[in-house]
Scaffold this motif. Sequence first.
Motif, PDB file in Angstrom:
ATOM      1  N   VAL A 177       0.839  -1.202   0.000  1.00  0.00           N
ATOM      2  CA  VAL A 177       0.000   0.000   0.000  1.00  0.00           C
ATOM      3  C   VAL A 177       0.872   1.249   0.000  1.00  0.00           C
ATOM      4  CG1 VAL A 177      -1.726   1.324   1.277  1.00  0.00           C
ATOM      5  CG2 VAL A 177      -1.884  -1.159   1.205  1.00  0.00           C
ATOM      6  N   VAL A 178       0.496   2.214  -0.842  1.00  0.00           N
ATOM      7  CA  VAL A 178       1.176   3.502  -0.902  1.00  0.00           C
ATOM      8  C   VAL A 178       0.248   4.548  -0.278  1.00  0.00           C
ATOM      9  CG1 VAL A 178       2.228   5.237  -2.393  1.00  0.00           C
ATOM     10  CG2 VAL A 178       2.341   2.816  -3.033  1.00  0.00           C
ATOM     11  N   ASN A 179       0.739   5.258   0.706  1.00  0.00           N
ATOM     12  CA  ASN A 179      -0.073   6.274   1.378  1.00  0.00           C
ATOM     13  C   ASN A 179      -0.053   7.568   0.559  1.00  0.00           C
ATOM     14  OD1 ASN A 179      -0.781   4.697   3.670  1.00  0.00           O
ATOM     15  ND2 ASN A 179       1.271   5.025   4.500  1.00  0.00           N
ATOM     16  N   LEU A 180      -1.225   7.989   0.108  1.00  0.00           N
ATOM     17  CA  LEU A 180      -1.347   9.180  -0.729  1.00  0.00           C
ATOM     18  C   LEU A 180      -2.291  10.176  -0.072  1.00  0.00           C
ATOM     19  CD1 LEU A 180      -1.799   7.552  -4.270  1.00  0.00           C
ATOM     20  CD2 LEU A 180       0.325   8.356  -3.230  1.00  0.00           C
ATOM     21  N   SER A 181      -2.085  11.453  -0.370  1.00  0.00           N
ATOM     22  CA  SER A 181      -3.039  12.482   0.048  1.00  0.00           C
ATOM     23  C   SER A 181      -4.268  12.402  -0.850  1.00  0.00           C
ATOM     24  CB  SER A 181      -2.400  13.860  -0.060  1.00  0.00           C
ATOM     25  OG  SER A 181      -2.203  14.197  -1.434  1.00  0.00           O
ATOM     26  N   GLY A 182      -5.315  13.120  -0.473  1.00  0.00           N
ATOM     27  CA  GLY A 182      -6.530  13.113  -1.287  1.00  0.00           C
ATOM     28  C   GLY A 182      -6.276  13.578  -2.706  1.00  0.00           C
ATOM     29  N   SER A 183      -5.512  14.653  -2.872  1.00  0.00           N
ATOM     30  CA  SER A 183      -5.239  15.186  -4.206  1.00  0.00           C
ATOM     31  C   SER A 183      -4.357  14.244  -5.008  1.00  0.00           C
ATOM     32  CB  SER A 183      -4.569  16.554  -4.098  1.00  0.00           C
ATOM     33  OG  SER A 183      -5.454  17.502  -3.542  1.00  0.00           O
ATOM     34  N   GLU A 184      -3.406  13.605  -4.345  1.00  0.00           N
ATOM     35  CA  GLU A 184      -2.543  12.644  -5.042  1.00  0.00           C
ATOM     36  C   GLU A 184      -3.354  11.450  -5.515  1.00  0.00           C
ATOM     37  OE1 GLU A 184       1.370  13.816  -2.338  1.00  0.00           O
ATOM     38  OE2 GLU A 184       0.230  11.984  -1.927  1.00  0.00           O
ATOM     39  N   TYR A 185      -4.288  11.008  -4.670  1.00  0.00           N
ATOM     40  CA  TYR A 185      -5.139   9.889  -5.085  1.00  0.00           C
ATOM     41  C   TYR A 185      -5.990  10.267  -6.296  1.00  0.00           C
ATOM     42  CZ  TYR A 185      -8.721   6.383  -5.386  1.00  0.00           C
ATOM     43  OH  TYR A 185      -9.562   5.429  -5.891  1.00  0.00           O
ATOM     44  N   LYS A 186      -6.595  11.441  -6.263  1.00  0.00           N
ATOM     45  CA  LYS A 186      -7.416  11.885  -7.391  1.00  0.00           C
ATOM     46  C   LYS A 186      -6.618  11.859  -8.687  1.00  0.00           C
ATOM     47  CE  LYS A 186     -10.342  15.142  -4.782  1.00  0.00           C
ATOM     48  NZ  LYS A 186     -10.719  16.570  -4.660  1.00  0.00           N
ATOM     49  N   LEU A 187      -5.378  12.293  -8.608  1.00  0.00           N
ATOM     50  CA  LEU A 187      -4.543  12.376  -9.798  1.00  0.00           C
ATOM     51  C   LEU A 187      -4.209  10.989 -10.337  1.00  0.00           C
ATOM     52  CD1 LEU A 187      -3.066  14.298 -11.694  1.00  0.00           C
ATOM     53  CD2 LEU A 187      -1.122  14.270 -10.112  1.00  0.00           C
TER      54      LEU A 187
ATOM     55  N   PHE B 206       2.129  17.874  -7.637  1.00  0.00           N
ATOM     56  CA  PHE B 206       1.570  16.560  -7.327  1.00  0.00           C
ATOM     57  C   PHE B 206       2.206  15.456  -8.167  1.00  0.00           C
ATOM     58  CE2 PHE B 206      -2.363  18.973  -5.837  1.00  0.00           C
ATOM     59  CZ  PHE B 206      -1.994  18.868  -4.504  1.00  0.00           C
ATOM     60  N   ILE B 207       2.583  15.757  -9.384  1.00  0.00           N
ATOM     61  CA  ILE B 207       3.285  14.775 -10.212  1.00  0.00           C
ATOM     62  C   ILE B 207       4.611  14.398  -9.554  1.00  0.00           C
ATOM     63  CG2 ILE B 207       4.516  14.409 -12.395  1.00  0.00           C
ATOM     64  CD1 ILE B 207       1.582  14.163 -12.823  1.00  0.00           C
ATOM     65  N   ARG B 208       5.338  15.387  -9.081  1.00  0.00           N
ATOM     66  CA  ARG B 208       6.614  15.114  -8.406  1.00  0.00           C
ATOM     67  C   ARG B 208       6.398  14.256  -7.162  1.00  0.00           C
ATOM     68  NH1 ARG B 208       7.912  20.616  -9.659  1.00  0.00           N
ATOM     69  NH2 ARG B 208       7.400  21.272  -7.529  1.00  0.00           N
ATOM     70  N   ARG B 209       5.341  14.570  -6.406  1.00  0.00           N
ATOM     71  CA  ARG B 209       5.056  13.798  -5.201  1.00  0.00           C
ATOM     72  C   ARG B 209       4.702  12.348  -5.543  1.00  0.00           C
ATOM     73  NH1 ARG B 209       1.098  17.690  -1.576  1.00  0.00           N
ATOM     74  NH2 ARG B 209       2.534  19.439  -1.289  1.00  0.00           N
ATOM     75  N   LEU B 210       3.880  12.177  -6.587  1.00  0.00           N
ATOM     76  CA  LEU B 210       3.498  10.822  -6.994  1.00  0.00           C
ATOM     77  C   LEU B 210       4.712  10.022  -7.434  1.00  0.00           C
ATOM     78  CD1 LEU B 210       0.151  11.220  -8.991  1.00  0.00           C
ATOM     79  CD2 LEU B 210       0.503   9.966  -6.861  1.00  0.00           C
ATOM     80  N   ARG B 211       5.569  10.631  -8.219  1.00  0.00           N
ATOM     81  CA  ARG B 211       6.769   9.923  -8.669  1.00  0.00           C
ATOM     82  C   ARG B 211       7.619   9.478  -7.482  1.00  0.00           C
ATOM     83  NH1 ARG B 211       8.032  14.141 -13.595  1.00  0.00           N
ATOM     84  NH2 ARG B 211       7.114  12.894 -15.294  1.00  0.00           N
ATOM     85  N   LYS B 212       7.748  10.347  -6.488  1.00  0.00           N
ATOM     86  CA  LYS B 212       8.572  10.028  -5.324  1.00  0.00           C
ATOM     87  C   LYS B 212       7.961   8.896  -4.518  1.00  0.00           C
ATOM     88  CE  LYS B 212      10.649  13.392  -3.383  1.00  0.00           C
ATOM     89  NZ  LYS B 212      10.992  14.630  -2.611  1.00  0.00           N
ATOM     90  N   LYS B 213       6.623   8.881  -4.409  1.00  0.00           N
ATOM     91  CA  LYS B 213       5.964   7.849  -3.615  1.00  0.00           C
ATOM     92  C   LYS B 213       5.805   6.527  -4.366  1.00  0.00           C
ATOM     93  CE  LYS B 213       3.354  10.921  -0.543  1.00  0.00           C
ATOM     94  NZ  LYS B 213       2.029  11.280   0.010  1.00  0.00           N
ATOM     95  N   LEU B 214       5.520   6.603  -5.662  1.00  0.00           N
ATOM     96  CA  LEU B 214       5.292   5.385  -6.443  1.00  0.00           C
ATOM     97  C   LEU B 214       6.587   4.780  -6.957  1.00  0.00           C
ATOM     98  CD1 LEU B 214       2.205   6.530  -8.575  1.00  0.00           C
ATOM     99  CD2 LEU B 214       2.176   5.149  -6.490  1.00  0.00           C
ATOM    100  N   ASP B 215       7.586   5.618  -7.169  1.00  0.00           N
ATOM    101  CA  ASP B 215       8.817   5.164  -7.807  1.00  0.00           C
ATOM    102  C   ASP B 215      10.022   5.886  -7.197  1.00  0.00           C
ATOM    103  OD1 ASP B 215      10.549   3.962  -9.603  1.00  0.00           O
ATOM    104  OD2 ASP B 215      10.047   5.306 -11.267  1.00  0.00           O
ATOM    105  N   PRO B 216      10.272   5.659  -5.894  1.00  0.00           N
ATOM    106  CA  PRO B 216      11.320   6.423  -5.204  1.00  0.00           C
ATOM    107  C   PRO B 216      12.711   6.234  -5.791  1.00  0.00           C
ATOM    108  CG  PRO B 216      10.548   4.586  -3.856  1.00  0.00           C
ATOM    109  CD  PRO B 216       9.604   4.702  -5.003  1.00  0.00           C
ATOM    110  N   ASP B 217      12.979   5.076  -6.376  1.00  0.00           N
ATOM    111  CA  ASP B 217      14.304   4.813  -6.959  1.00  0.00           C
ATOM    112  C   ASP B 217      14.386   5.215  -8.431  1.00  0.00           C
ATOM    113  OD1 ASP B 217      15.121   3.693  -4.531  1.00  0.00           O
ATOM    114  OD2 ASP B 217      14.276   1.739  -5.089  1.00  0.00           O
TER     115      ASP B 217
END
Length: 225
Positions: free
Chosen positions: A147-157, A193-204
């Motif tokens: 599970v990846v913890n996302l904010s509401g806006s990150e989830y919407k995206l 939000f794109i930058r945040r998603l990339r960091k959370k979904l694909d940190p490496d």
Amino acid sequence: MRLLLIEDDPQLQANLAAQLTQEKYSVDIASDGEDGLFQATEHNYDAAIIDVGLPKLDGISVIKAIRAKQIAFPILVLTARDHWQDKVSGLEAGADDYLTKPFHPEELSARLNALIRRSVGNASPIIENGPLKLNTASQQVFINNTVVNLSGSEYKLIEYFMHHIDEVLSKTTLTEHIYDQDFDLDSNVIEVFIRRLRKKLDPDNTLKIIETHRGQGYRLKRYES
């Protein structure tokens, strides 16, 4: 996902708007048929909830006018329990489903979720794309079953991306479908939000899930099974 709610009952309107907002939808509201039709033709929506008994222009007429303009977003029509003719008229006018009042909030959520999924070709509430999985019912996102913890806006995206895998989506398109009409469309918040998603979904930065197409927008690439 951005919704249009056309309902003239103030209490029901407020309750539905609160429920849908809590479920991470962005909601635009209209209290009569004329305003609802105007909003439906002026903005891009992922779905609409339309009551039959509206002032100025009834719900059936609103639905017919929307479909006459070749606007194809799914429509859930609300009808009174004892007015079966409204259900038939709504479906014949172009609605995709109906719900009779009173109804349970959970049923509204389930029907709306199903309509949006099917409108983009996803029959299941679970959408998978390689290591990335999204459960639209529980609103959870997974990478390699974690599970990846996302904010509401990150989830919407990411939800919108998962409904449009392999499509290049502009910042304007993403903003219009994720936020309501009062949001600043010139904002660079999508980039954040794109930058945040990339960091959370694909940190490496090994999966390179979200691609940038310079001058065009972003694409969630498709993984072949």
